[in-house]
Design a protein around this motif. Structure first.
Motif, PDB file in Angstrom:
ATOM      1  N   UNK A   1       0.821  -1.213   0.000  1.00  0.00           N
ATOM      2  CA  UNK A   1       0.000   0.000   0.000  1.00  0.00           C
ATOM      3  C   UNK A   1       0.854   1.261   0.000  1.00  0.00           C
ATOM      4  N   UNK A   2       1.907   1.275   0.810  1.00  0.00           N
ATOM      5  CA  UNK A   2       2.872   2.386   0.867  1.00  0.00           C
ATOM      6  C   UNK A   2       2.201   3.724   1.156  1.00  0.00           C
ATOM      7  N   UNK A   3       1.170   3.717   1.999  1.00  0.00           N
ATOM      8  CA  UNK A   3       0.512   4.955   2.462  1.00  0.00           C
ATOM      9  C   UNK A   3       0.094   5.854   1.303  1.00  0.00           C
ATOM     10  N   UNK A   4      -0.446   5.250   0.249  1.00  0.00           N
ATOM     11  CA  UNK A   4      -0.764   6.016  -0.955  1.00  0.00           C
ATOM     12  C   UNK A   4      -1.826   7.086  -0.707  1.00  0.00           C
ATOM     13  N   UNK A   5      -2.789   6.814   0.191  1.00  0.00           N
ATOM     14  CA  UNK A   5      -3.835   7.810   0.419  1.00  0.00           C
ATOM     15  C   UNK A   5      -3.335   8.971   1.286  1.00  0.00           C
TER      16      UNK A   5
ATOM     17  N   UNK B   1      -7.747   1.934  -5.045  1.00  0.00           N
ATOM     18  CA  UNK B   1      -6.349   2.097  -4.664  1.00  0.00           C
ATOM     19  C   UNK B   1      -5.434   2.261  -5.876  1.00  0.00           C
ATOM     20  N   UNK B   2      -5.696   1.516  -6.952  1.00  0.00           N
ATOM     21  CA  UNK B   2      -4.816   1.585  -8.114  1.00  0.00           C
ATOM     22  C   UNK B   2      -4.870   2.956  -8.775  1.00  0.00           C
ATOM     23  N   UNK B   3      -6.063   3.519  -8.887  1.00  0.00           N
ATOM     24  CA  UNK B   3      -6.203   4.844  -9.502  1.00  0.00           C
ATOM     25  C   UNK B   3      -5.522   5.909  -8.650  1.00  0.00           C
ATOM     26  N   UNK B   4      -5.671   5.797  -7.329  1.00  0.00           N
ATOM     27  CA  UNK B   4      -5.016   6.762  -6.438  1.00  0.00           C
ATOM     28  C   UNK B   4      -3.502   6.661  -6.592  1.00  0.00           C
TER      29      UNK B   4
END
Length: 403
Positions: A314-318, A333-336
């Motif tokens: 995930x690597x804190x993407x949000x 998640x992928x689009x973000x």
């Protein structure tokens, strides 16, 4: 546009951060309040010859200016630090005032550790010839006797730090085949005076070279293994300021005083409680092979490293999306992740920095496997996100994507 205060003070681990436009005029009072009378300014030759920068510092110090040592260089050789100590003894300075980017700040900081270490150049070189274990670090467990104040003029983030290293043996003299460096982990600077007016005297190419080094500290902190809500908060707010301001003050967009003010505050914020990790490991890996500015490597690799991380974890993407202005409402998640990578690339592409490793002089595609090994072994990888298996083969794949 995010509002910021015109001036503020903040104590951070014993270092008093003083921010505000024109605050260099307060230097004499700042040192006087701490019982310090004679300041030796430490800088490189270009900074020393930049009267637009040095005049406010000289005027701010007034009678407390004991002299100027303008001999620092990006090489950060240990001999330079000893020369600095000789100059300090010659003029009778009781405080060092380091001005400029990471080279000057690191040399000054490590000179204060050499002062208490007790070894001379010959001793250090002899120890280095016997290997890293014999060289060790400078005066472990000892605080410096010479206080240090810093006035940064780039975004690299060397001001609120106890780190930095000095080259004792170049690669061709080192038993490891890589430059042999030494450092000491001493006290923080007593003062970090962040004056945006001083940053404005720095040539834009120099600012650009440092910009991604500082920016990436904000990117790395949220996904680091030991991140906390507090470190996330300063990193995300710093990214909000930097992602808009850096292209204006160090890149190809129209700038303003307000943009520089936001950039300087953002650069401060991403340093507080920073957690350097994978991107910095890439920079360190190249530094072990080449004489290359880390900010340049960071600029090239940052989007590719993030894409690699997002493919694995995930690597804190949000959290990063919140700092980079990426919309997350109702999105997967992928689009973000894709938009976060694009946002980082957009900041990079707005700066006059290379976009490919092959555009960096002296780099060689045949060296990529060795560089990948260095990166995998770098201490910064200890903070890699949990669940990431950063094997040299995977890292080499990222490097080839950047080539």
């Amino acid at each position: 546009m995010l509002p910021i205060a015109d001036a503020f003070e903040h104590d951070y681990r014993g270092c008093e951060i003083l921010y505000g436009r024109g605050r260099a005029s307060e230097l004499s009072a700042i040192l006087g309040d701490r019982g310090l009378d004679n300041a030796l300014v430490v800088c490189g030759s270009n900074v020393g010859a930049n009267d637009d920068l040095m005049d406010p510092i000289r005027e701010g110090l007034g009678d407390r200016l004991a002299g100027v040592f303008d001999g620092t260089t990006p090489d950060k050789r240990v001999e330079t630090a000893y020369d600095l100590l000789d100059k300090r003894a010659e003029v009778g300075a009781d405080v060092l005032v380091a001005v400029g980017g990471g080279s000057s700040l690191d040399v000054a900081r490590q000179a204060t550790m050499l002062d208490v270490d007790g070894r001379d150049v010959a001793d250090l070189r002899a120890d280095a010839a016997d290997g890293p274990d014999a060289l060790g670090s400078l005066a472990p467990g000892t605080d410096p006797a010479i206080p240090l104040a810093v006035l940064p003029t780039t975004f690299a983030g060397a001001d609120v730090s106890t780190g930095g290293s000095l080259v004792v043996l170049p690669a061709d003299e080192s038993p490891t085949g890589q430059p042999m460096t030494v450092s000491g982990d001493g006290a923080m600077p007593i003062v970090d005076l962040a004056d945006p007016a001083l940053f404005e005297t720095t040539p834009k190419p120099v600012l650009a070279g440092s910009a991604m080094n500082g920016f990436d500290k904000g990117i790395e902190t949220p996904y680091a293994r030991d991140a906390t809500p507090v470190s996330d908060a300063t990193a995300i707010h710093g990214l909000r300021l930097l992602s808009d301001a850096l292209p204006r003050v160090a890149g190809n967009r129209a700038g303003s005083e307000a943009a520089m003010d936001r950039a300087v505050v953002g650069a401060l914020l991403v340093q507080l409680d920073r957690r350097i990790s994978v991107i910095h490991a890439f920079g360190h890996g190249f530094a072990r092979r080449y004489d290359v500015q880390q900010g340049t490597v960071h600029a090239i690799v940052a989007p590719h490293v993030l894409a690699y991380l997002f493919d694995e974890i995930d690597a804190s993407r949000r959290a990063l999306a919140a700092g980079l202005g990426v919309d997350v409402d109702g999105r997967g998640d992928e689009a973000v992740a894709e938009d976060v990578v694009e946002a980082v690339a957009a900041v990079r592409d707005a700066l006059p920095v290379p976009g490919r490793l092959r555009d960096v002089p002296a780099t060689d595609e045949e060296d990529l496997p060795a560089v990948a090994e260095y990166i995998a072994d770098d201490w910064s990888m200890d903070r890699a996100p949990a669940g990431l298996d950063a094997a040299p083969e995977a890292i080499e794949g990222v490097l080839r994507a950047t080539w």
